[in-house]
Design a protein around this motif. Structure first.
Motif, PDB file in Angstrom:
ATOM      1  N   ALA A  44      30.126 -23.851  68.855  1.00 30.64           N
ATOM      2  CA  ALA A  44      31.187 -23.169  68.095  1.00 30.64           C
ATOM      3  C   ALA A  44      30.754 -21.764  67.696  1.00 30.64           C
ATOM      4  CB  ALA A  44      31.555 -23.991  66.859  1.00 30.64           C
ATOM      5  N   VAL A  45      29.508 -21.605  67.315  1.00 29.79           N
ATOM      6  CA  VAL A  45      28.996 -20.275  66.952  1.00 29.79           C
ATOM      7  C   VAL A  45      29.024 -19.362  68.172  1.00 29.79           C
ATOM      8  CG1 VAL A  45      26.891 -19.029  66.293  1.00 29.79           C
ATOM      9  CG2 VAL A  45      27.616 -21.026  64.982  1.00 29.79           C
ATOM     10  N   ILE A  47      31.043 -19.558  70.700  1.00 31.73           N
ATOM     11  CA  ILE A  47      32.434 -19.222  71.001  1.00 31.73           C
ATOM     12  C   ILE A  47      32.916 -18.084  70.100  1.00 31.73           C
ATOM     13  CG2 ILE A  47      34.814 -20.088  70.849  1.00 31.73           C
ATOM     14  CD1 ILE A  47      33.680 -22.796  71.844  1.00 31.73           C
ATOM     15  N   CYS A  48      32.514 -18.136  68.841  1.00 32.79           N
ATOM     16  CA  CYS A  48      32.927 -17.104  67.879  1.00 32.79           C
ATOM     17  C   CYS A  48      32.154 -15.811  68.045  1.00 32.79           C
ATOM     18  CB  CYS A  48      32.749 -17.617  66.454  1.00 32.79           C
ATOM     19  SG  CYS A  48      33.828 -19.000  66.053  1.00 32.79           S
ATOM     20  N   CYS A  49      31.000 -15.873  68.672  1.00 29.47           N
ATOM     21  CA  CYS A  49      30.115 -14.714  68.798  1.00 29.47           C
ATOM     22  C   CYS A  49      30.431 -13.979  70.098  1.00 29.47           C
ATOM     23  CB  CYS A  49      28.671 -15.206  68.792  1.00 29.47           C
ATOM     24  SG  CYS A  49      27.455 -13.919  68.618  1.00 29.47           S
ATOM     25  N   LYS A  50      30.969 -12.794  70.020  1.00 27.39           N
ATOM     26  CA  LYS A  50      31.363 -12.064  71.231  1.00 27.39           C
ATOM     27  C   LYS A  50      30.575 -10.759  71.334  1.00 27.39           C
ATOM     28  CE  LYS A  50      35.831 -14.086  71.571  1.00 27.39           C
ATOM     29  NZ  LYS A  50      37.183 -13.968  71.963  1.00 27.39           N
ATOM     30  N   SER A  56      32.449 -14.245  75.086  1.00 28.67           N
ATOM     31  CA  SER A  56      31.609 -15.437  74.970  1.00 28.67           C
ATOM     32  C   SER A  56      31.693 -16.355  76.183  1.00 28.67           C
ATOM     33  CB  SER A  56      31.989 -16.214  73.715  1.00 28.67           C
ATOM     34  OG  SER A  56      33.329 -16.640  73.810  1.00 28.67           O
ATOM     35  N   THR A 132      23.801 -13.731  72.883  1.00 27.55           N
ATOM     36  CA  THR A 132      24.835 -14.595  72.331  1.00 27.55           C
ATOM     37  C   THR A 132      24.348 -16.031  72.193  1.00 27.55           C
ATOM     38  OG1 THR A 132      26.545 -13.209  73.328  1.00 27.55           O
ATOM     39  CG2 THR A 132      27.201 -15.417  72.647  1.00 27.55           C
TER      40      THR A 132
END
Length: 183
Positions: A44-45, A47-50, A56, A132
């Motif tokens: 999840a982190v 996915i949120c981290c771009k 991502s 990432t």
């Protein structure tokens, strides 16, 4: 075996802390559940981290082979470090991870190696993907390491700090108890 866990400076005493739970007759260890939860939260982190130019998805795409490499590397490192335990065993017995036997160092090395090979094949920047992925890995490790609490392993030296935790000596491997703790 005494399965209590105490936090003496917080005046908290858990008289029974189990290692697993049974679901429909299938035993699930808390260590495994926390590892899975850590991996999902790490995902999840990610996915949120771009941080990469392409978002991502690039890191997520590389994560699948890196995960497989991590599992393979973790088992291979464990087997290599415990060769005498696996002498004369079949390949099926050596590959069976259901009874434990994974090395975090082998997992990290295997994941990085396969991740790097994947990035090279896809002609993408390993550094950007690793940037990432590292945030997801760190998050997963923070959650998963609490599994050591339930396994009564991987604990540190004696401390009298506010968050000091006491595990009965008969609940852990004697080789893990330092002189300071035993004295």
């Amino acid at each position: 075996m005494n399965t209590s866990v105490r936090f003496p400076n917080l005046d908290i005493d858990f008289s029974f802390v189990g290692r697993s739970v049974s679901v429909f007759g299938f035993e699930l260890t808390f260590f495994g559940l926390l590892t899975a939860a850590g991996m999902l939260l790490g995902l999840a982190v990610m996915i949120c981290c771009k941080k990469t130019k392409r978002g991502s998805n690039l890191s997520l795409e590389a994560m699948i082979p890196a995960f497989a490499g991590g599992v393979l590397g973790a088992r291979l490192m464990y087997v290599a470090l415990n060769r005498e335990m696996f002498a004369g065993k079949s390949i099926i017995e050596i590959a069976d991870i259901r009874n434990g036997g994974m090395s975090i160092y082998g997992g990290v090395l295997g994941g990085i190696l396969i991740g790097a090979i994947y990035c090279k094949i896809r002609k993408i920047s390993f550094a950007q993907v690793a940037d990432t992925a590292s945030m997801g890995f760190l998050t997963a490790q923070i959650i998963a390491v609490w599994g050591n609490f339930f396994n009564r392993e991987g604990f540190g030296e004696y401390t009298d700090s506010l968050l000091a935790m006491q595990i009965p000596a008969d609940a852990v491997n004697k080789a893990q108890i330092s002189r300071l703790m035993a004295g």
